[in-house]
Design a protein around this motif. Structure first.
Motif, PDB file in Angstrom:
ATOM      1  N   TRP A 192       0.800  -1.232   0.000  1.00 30.55           N
ATOM      2  CA  TRP A 192       0.000   0.000   0.000  1.00 30.55           C
ATOM      3  C   TRP A 192       0.829   1.276   0.000  1.00 30.55           C
ATOM      4  CZ3 TRP A 192      -4.015  -1.437  -2.113  1.00 30.55           C
ATOM      5  CH2 TRP A 192      -4.701  -2.586  -1.757  1.00 30.55           C
ATOM      6  N   ASP A 193       2.086   1.208   0.440  1.00 34.04           N
ATOM      7  CA  ASP A 193       2.941   2.394   0.367  1.00 34.04           C
ATOM      8  C   ASP A 193       3.339   2.709  -1.075  1.00 34.04           C
ATOM      9  OD1 ASP A 193       2.827   2.682   3.090  1.00 34.04           O
ATOM     10  OD2 ASP A 193       4.854   1.911   3.479  1.00 34.04           O
ATOM     11  N   MET A 194       3.239   1.725  -1.954  1.00 29.93           N
ATOM     12  CA  MET A 194       3.682   1.882  -3.334  1.00 29.93           C
ATOM     13  C   MET A 194       2.543   1.932  -4.353  1.00 29.93           C
ATOM     14  SD  MET A 194       6.918   1.969  -3.531  1.00 29.93           S
ATOM     15  CE  MET A 194       7.690   2.535  -2.057  1.00 29.93           C
ATOM     16  N   ILE A 195       1.407   1.330  -4.019  1.00 31.75           N
ATOM     17  CA  ILE A 195       0.305   1.178  -4.974  1.00 31.75           C
ATOM     18  C   ILE A 195      -0.969   1.755  -4.366  1.00 31.75           C
ATOM     19  CG2 ILE A 195      -1.036  -0.456  -6.365  1.00 31.75           C
ATOM     20  CD1 ILE A 195       1.266  -2.463  -5.979  1.00 31.75           C
ATOM     21  N   SER A 196      -1.629   2.640  -5.087  1.00 31.08           N
ATOM     22  CA  SER A 196      -2.902   3.176  -4.592  1.00 31.08           C
ATOM     23  C   SER A 196      -3.973   2.092  -4.662  1.00 31.08           C
ATOM     24  CB  SER A 196      -3.337   4.387  -5.430  1.00 31.08           C
ATOM     25  OG  SER A 196      -3.762   3.963  -6.720  1.00 31.08           O
ATOM     26  N   ASP A 197      -5.038   2.273  -3.894  1.00 28.46           N
ATOM     27  CA  ASP A 197      -6.111   1.282  -3.925  1.00 28.46           C
ATOM     28  C   ASP A 197      -6.718   1.159  -5.320  1.00 28.46           C
ATOM     29  OD1 ASP A 197      -7.187   3.845  -3.590  1.00 28.46           O
ATOM     30  OD2 ASP A 197      -8.857   3.157  -2.368  1.00 28.46           O
ATOM     31  N   LYS A 198      -6.868   2.275  -6.015  1.00 25.02           N
ATOM     32  CA  LYS A 198      -7.441   2.240  -7.372  1.00 25.02           C
ATOM     33  C   LYS A 198      -6.526   1.492  -8.335  1.00 25.02           C
ATOM     34  CE  LYS A 198     -10.264   6.333  -6.914  1.00 25.02           C
ATOM     35  NZ  LYS A 198     -10.620   7.651  -7.409  1.00 25.02           N
ATOM     36  N   ASP A 199      -5.217   1.720  -8.228  1.00 26.53           N
ATOM     37  CA  ASP A 199      -4.279   1.003  -9.093  1.00 26.53           C
ATOM     38  C   ASP A 199      -4.253  -0.490  -8.776  1.00 26.53           C
ATOM     39  OD1 ASP A 199      -3.593   3.238 -10.564  1.00 26.53           O
ATOM     40  OD2 ASP A 199      -1.751   3.625  -9.436  1.00 26.53           O
ATOM     41  N   ALA A 200      -4.359  -0.838  -7.501  1.00 24.61           N
ATOM     42  CA  ALA A 200      -4.387  -2.243  -7.105  1.00 24.61           C
ATOM     43  C   ALA A 200      -5.612  -2.944  -7.688  1.00 24.61           C
ATOM     44  CB  ALA A 200      -4.364  -2.370  -5.589  1.00 24.61           C
ATOM     45  N   VAL A 201      -6.751  -2.285  -7.633  1.00 21.60           N
ATOM     46  CA  VAL A 201      -7.966  -2.853  -8.216  1.00 21.60           C
ATOM     47  C   VAL A 201      -7.781  -3.070  -9.717  1.00 21.60           C
ATOM     48  CG1 VAL A 201     -10.387  -2.366  -8.770  1.00 21.60           C
ATOM     49  CG2 VAL A 201      -9.547  -2.020  -6.451  1.00 21.60           C
ATOM     50  N   LYS A 202      -7.173  -2.109 -10.393  1.00 20.05           N
ATOM     51  CA  LYS A 202      -6.932  -2.247 -11.839  1.00 20.05           C
ATOM     52  C   LYS A 202      -6.018  -3.428 -12.139  1.00 20.05           C
ATOM     53  CE  LYS A 202      -7.577   2.639 -12.924  1.00 20.05           C
ATOM     54  NZ  LYS A 202      -6.922   3.882 -13.330  1.00 20.05           N
ATOM     55  N   VAL A 203      -4.982  -3.617 -11.328  1.00 14.55           N
ATOM     56  CA  VAL A 203      -4.059  -4.739 -11.523  1.00 14.55           C
ATOM     57  C   VAL A 203      -4.809  -6.063 -11.397  1.00 14.55           C
ATOM     58  CG1 VAL A 203      -2.109  -5.971 -10.483  1.00 14.55           C
ATOM     59  CG2 VAL A 203      -1.971  -3.510 -10.840  1.00 14.55           C
TER      60      VAL A 203
END
Length: 101
Positions: A16-27
């Motif tokens: 979470w320090d590197m990836i936003s929640d929105k970007d994580a969902v996209k991944v």
């Protein structure tokens, strides 16, 4: 609205320090659309965090809900959400990946 959610992502601060929640969902969505499973999605999150330069511990857990029609787990006979202990024991529905640096 839990009825519409397909999955949940749990992660350590190395994610979470590197990836936003929105970007994580996209991944995770991209992984599922390309035929990947929960384990692959969790690994992709760890890889993305590493690419962004994390030096912290990296743990990701992706749980795909079986009651969502978009989920690969849908139609396995479950009409309601699985209990937490059942979901943790069902490798097709919940998978974790972890690395340390």
């Amino acid at each position: 609205d839990w009825d519409e959610d397909e999955f949940v992502i749990l992660g350590s601060d190395g994610i979470w320090d590197m990836i936003s929640d929105k970007d994580a969902v996209k991944v995770v969505q991209q992984c599922f659309k390309s035929g990947g499973d929960e384990q692959k999605a969790a690994q992709m999150l760890i890889t993305k965090a590493l690419e962004k330069g994390t030096h912290d511990d990296r743990t990701a857990l992706v749980v795909r809900f079986g009651w969502c029609k978009g989920s690969a787990a849908y139609g396995r006979g479950r009409k309601t959400p699985a209990a937490a202990s059942e979901a943790a024991a069902a490798p097709a529905d919940a998978t974790a990946a972890s690395t340390t640096g």
